[in-house]
Write an enzyme that holds these catalytic residues in place. Structure first.
Site, PDB file in Angstrom:
ATOM      1  N   ASP A  77     100.450 112.353  93.658  1.00 43.02           N
ATOM      2  CA  ASP A  77     101.001 112.077  94.991  1.00 43.02           C
ATOM      3  C   ASP A  77     101.521 113.340  95.664  1.00 43.02           C
ATOM      4  O   ASP A  77     101.405 113.505  96.878  1.00 43.02           O
ATOM      5  CB  ASP A  77     102.138 111.062  94.890  1.00 43.02           C
ATOM      6  CG  ASP A  77     101.640 109.632  94.830  1.00 43.02           C
ATOM      7  OD1 ASP A  77     102.105 108.804  95.623  1.00 43.02           O
ATOM      8  OD2 ASP A  77     100.791 109.348  93.980  1.00 43.02           O
ATOM      9  N   CYS A 117     101.780 108.761  86.286  1.00 45.90           N
ATOM     10  CA  CYS A 117     102.204 109.032  87.662  1.00 45.90           C
ATOM     11  C   CYS A 117     102.183 107.809  88.574  1.00 45.90           C
ATOM     12  O   CYS A 117     101.853 106.705  88.163  1.00 45.90           O
ATOM     13  CB  CYS A 117     101.382 110.181  88.223  1.00 45.90           C
ATOM     14  SG  CYS A 117     101.866 111.755  87.472  1.00 45.90           S
ATOM     15  N   ASP A 118     102.506 108.063  89.835  1.00 46.11           N
ATOM     16  CA  ASP A 118     102.948 107.049  90.787  1.00 46.11           C
ATOM     17  C   ASP A 118     102.034 105.833  90.904  1.00 46.11           C
ATOM     18  O   ASP A 118     102.495 104.699  90.928  1.00 46.11           O
ATOM     19  CB  ASP A 118     103.090 107.669  92.177  1.00 46.11           C
ATOM     20  CG  ASP A 118     104.147 108.748  92.236  1.00 46.11           C
ATOM     21  OD1 ASP A 118     104.125 109.617  91.338  1.00 46.11           O
ATOM     22  OD2 ASP A 118     104.954 108.758  93.162  1.00 46.11           O
ATOM     23  N   LYS A 119     100.745 106.049  91.042  1.00 46.88           N
ATOM     24  CA  LYS A 119      99.826 104.926  91.225  1.00 46.88           C
ATOM     25  C   LYS A 119      99.121 104.557  89.941  1.00 46.88           C
ATOM     26  O   LYS A 119      98.530 103.472  89.842  1.00 46.88           O
ATOM     27  CB  LYS A 119      98.781 105.264  92.305  1.00 46.88           C
ATOM     28  CG  LYS A 119      99.379 105.697  93.627  1.00 46.88           C
ATOM     29  CD  LYS A 119     100.385 104.700  94.174  1.00 46.88           C
ATOM     30  CE  LYS A 119     101.081 105.217  95.410  1.00 46.88           C
ATOM     31  NZ  LYS A 119     101.957 106.371  95.169  1.00 46.88           N
ATOM     32  N   CYS A 189     107.394 114.620  87.041  1.00 45.19           N
ATOM     33  CA  CYS A 189     108.487 115.295  87.743  1.00 45.19           C
ATOM     34  C   CYS A 189     109.820 114.687  87.308  1.00 45.19           C
ATOM     35  O   CYS A 189     109.972 113.460  87.304  1.00 45.19           O
ATOM     36  CB  CYS A 189     108.303 115.154  89.243  1.00 45.19           C
ATOM     37  SG  CYS A 189     106.741 115.853  89.830  1.00 45.19           S
ATOM     38  N   GLU A 439     102.738 107.847 102.268  1.00 47.36           N
ATOM     39  CA  GLU A 439     104.179 107.942 102.130  1.00 47.36           C
ATOM     40  C   GLU A 439     104.678 109.120 102.962  1.00 47.36           C
ATOM     41  O   GLU A 439     104.039 110.166 103.023  1.00 47.36           O
ATOM     42  CB  GLU A 439     104.592 108.099 100.670  1.00 47.36           C
ATOM     43  CG  GLU A 439     104.147 109.376 100.001  1.00 47.36           C
ATOM     44  CD  GLU A 439     104.656 109.494  98.571  1.00 47.36           C
ATOM     45  OE1 GLU A 439     104.860 108.457  97.923  1.00 47.36           O
ATOM     46  OE2 GLU A 439     104.830 110.629  98.106  1.00 47.36           O
ATOM     47  N   SER A 465     108.403 108.225  99.567  1.00 44.27           N
ATOM     48  CA  SER A 465     108.286 108.602  98.164  1.00 44.27           C
ATOM     49  C   SER A 465     109.402 107.968  97.357  1.00 44.27           C
ATOM     50  O   SER A 465     110.501 107.727  97.859  1.00 44.27           O
ATOM     51  CB  SER A 465     108.370 110.128  98.041  1.00 44.27           C
ATOM     52  OG  SER A 465     108.587 110.524  96.707  1.00 44.27           O
TER      53      SER A 465
END
Length: 554
Positions: A77, A117-119, A189, A439, A465
């Site tokens: 992302d 990660c995010d997705k 992160c 985002e 985010s």
């Protein structure tokens, strides 16, 4: 075992082709475990999986199974900004669907899902629910924080420094140093953004081993954990314990309560709706709100506090935060690594740092970290992370400044045209309007870096985010592209945002909104490649923004 063992001559084609890639006849008679690997060289949260996949395989072999690895995409992302961000949310369903196709086609008996990660974590959870095979998740672990003489910094600090250098608060030389060093290593992160929110959620569900998400990516414990996962998935296959055993309404409620209690990402709201849909569990946005409001907030992490993810790990980790809200949890739900939620917490004996992880008697907030807002601007709802907003901005009223895209807003930032007191309205960034529901990560961080987070609010039909903070309201539904009321807002209109009352109000009469909408014409942004298919099929944010697994209303 799976349906691939037909018996006799019917197995010949399968056996022959598996032999071609090196599997012996006796190997394919064991439980064959699909290792769904989201490794790549360009995403720090996923690069460690090249090595970790091998450790999982060792565990599978040791337990008497046969590992079979294949890959799926894993976009970052943070890297996917501007037009790249249009592809990130659509990739969630695409990752789940492509992995499902491979798993079904090859008749795997169980799956290990490597994701960080995010997705990608929500995609793998959706996959687990849709497949309903024995399944486990392993995350890569967290990034090493960057230490200077003055402070400790993580990725969200780099984003906020964009606003700081633009406002003259830091030098260009310092900004260059931050770019080179804040993202200090591989791993996710080290902040409580969407990636780590979803990883922790998977731990609470029981599908991911405890501490998988918060531990540093480079520890020996991570290697041992990977082997444990490989061994355990073979046991789950033999015990015939499928994923939906751990994806019930009660277990999802535990996950929602825990994310709310720890100040998780607003994107979690949309993802949990999608996961529930794939697992056959009916949860509405109002259900979500009732569940998340039932618990106090007992911890906050970067960017909403000074503590990073490794601080969370050292303070006690996920089992410590679960213990803090124990009386609210469904303790009888099973965990994939054995026992129940109650038994998991009974066996937790690590020391807890109560400066970081509060008790229920000493909460940071009383009623959850999110505010789900409704009103004439958001008839189907909108989402804000209340725990990331300064309390003096819980109620904000100001004139609208309207932008038809993220790029238009960023241009205003760069030219210092934003004034204190206003409400920035970014529309045509929803699932269909973007398309892709980008985002507003950089704009939100820029707002903070410029010092406007206590005087300027931002609302959008797009997303923010998980690492965003400040008065940022996203997921406004219906979106502008679908003729939602946000499409009727004009510069200077007064907008009232009240997190305590849960309202988002455009101070314009219903008759005037109706009059404006009669002359409304939607803005058609380009939808190249797969984005046109996405636009045609995606459902609204309040339903999880599904497109390959969801169905439209009506």
């Amino acid at each position: 075992m799976s349906e691939k063992k037909f018996g006799g001559i019917a197995d010949a084609y399968y056996n022959g082709l598996m032999s071609a890639v090196g599997y012996r006849r006796k190997d394919v008679q064991k439980p064959v475990i699909g290792i769904v690997n989201s490794w790549n060289d360009v995403n720090p949260g996923h690069k460690p999986f090249r090595e970790l996949a091998g450790c999982v395989k060792e565990g599978v072999w040791a337990a008497g199974g046969t590992p079979a690895e294949f890959g799926v995409p894993a976009p970052c992302d943070g890297i996917a900004q501007m037009i790249g961000m249009q592809y990130v949310l659509p990739s969630r369903d695409m990752i789940a669907a492509s992995a499902e196709a491979m798993c079904r086609a090859h008749h795997f008996d169980g799956v290990v899902l490597l994701c960080s990660c995010d997705k990608i974590v929500p995609a793998m959870l959706m996959l687990a629910g849709a497949l309903d095979l024995p399944a486990l998740i392993l995350t890569a672990g967290s990034m090493i924080p960057y230490e200077t003489e003055e402070k400790t910094m993580v990725t969200c600090d780099l984003k906020e420094s964009i606003g700081s250098v633009n406002a003259g608060k830091i030098s260009k030389e310092t900004f260059e140093d931050y770019q080179d060093h804040i993202c200090y290593s591989c791993g996710t992160c080290s902040m409580y953004g969407t990636a780590n929110t979803m990883g922790v959620f998977a731990e609470v569900l029981g599908l991911c081993p405890p501490d998988s998400t918060t531990m540093l990516y480079c520890t020996n414990d991570k290697v041992k954990q990977a082997r444990d996962v490989g061994e355990r998935i073979v046991a789950l296959v033999r015990e015939r314990k499928h994923a939906r055993l751990f994806l019930t309404r009660e277990s999802l409620a535990n996950g929602i309560m825990h994310v709310s209690a720890t100040g998780g990402s607003t994107n979690f709201v949309m993802h949990v709706m999608a996961v529930a849909k794939c697992a056959g569990v009916d949860i509405t946005l109002k259900d979500f709100d009732a569940i998340q409001r039932s618990v106090p907030v007992i911890a906050k992490f970067k960017p909403s506090s000074k503590y990073n993810l490794y601080d969370y790990h050292r303070a006690g980790g996920v089992r410590a935060t679960l213990s803090a809200i124990r009386e609210h949890l469904h303790l009888s739900v099973p965990m994939a690594f054995g026992g129940t939620m109650g038994e998991l917490l009974d066996g937790f004996d690590r020391p807890v740092n109560h400066e970081i992880i509060h008790t229920e008697a000493d909460p940071l907030y009383r009623d959850g970290c999110f505010a789900i807002l409704y009103g004439n601007l958001a008839p189907d709802g909108a989402v804000v992370k209340k725990s990331g907003v300064d309390p003096e901005m819980f109620h904000h009223r100001g004139p609208a400044v309207v932008f038809e895209s993220e790029e238009a807003l960023m241009e205003s930032f760069l030219n210092n045209r934003i004034k204190p007191g206003c409400v920035l309205v970014i529309r045509y960034e929803g699932p269909k309007g973007g398309p892709g529901m980008r985002e507003m990560s950089i704009p939100a961080a820029t707002l903070v870096g410029m010092g406007f987070h206590k005087s300027v609010a931002m609302i959008t039909d797009g997303r923010f985010s998980g690492a965003s903070r400040g008065p940022c309201v996203g997921h406004i539904s219906p979106e502008a592209y679908e003729g939602g009321p946000i499409a009727a807002v004009q510069d200077g209109d007064i907008i009232d945002i009240d997190l305590n009352r849960g309202t988002l109000t455009l101070e314009v009469s219903d008759e005037e909104i109706e009059r404006r909408m009669k002359s409304w014409r939607r803005i058609e942004k380009p939808a190249p490649g797969m984005l046109e298919a996405y636009r045609q099929n995606v459902v609204s944010a309040d339903q999880g923004a599904l497109w390959l697994y969801g169905k439209k209303k009506g």
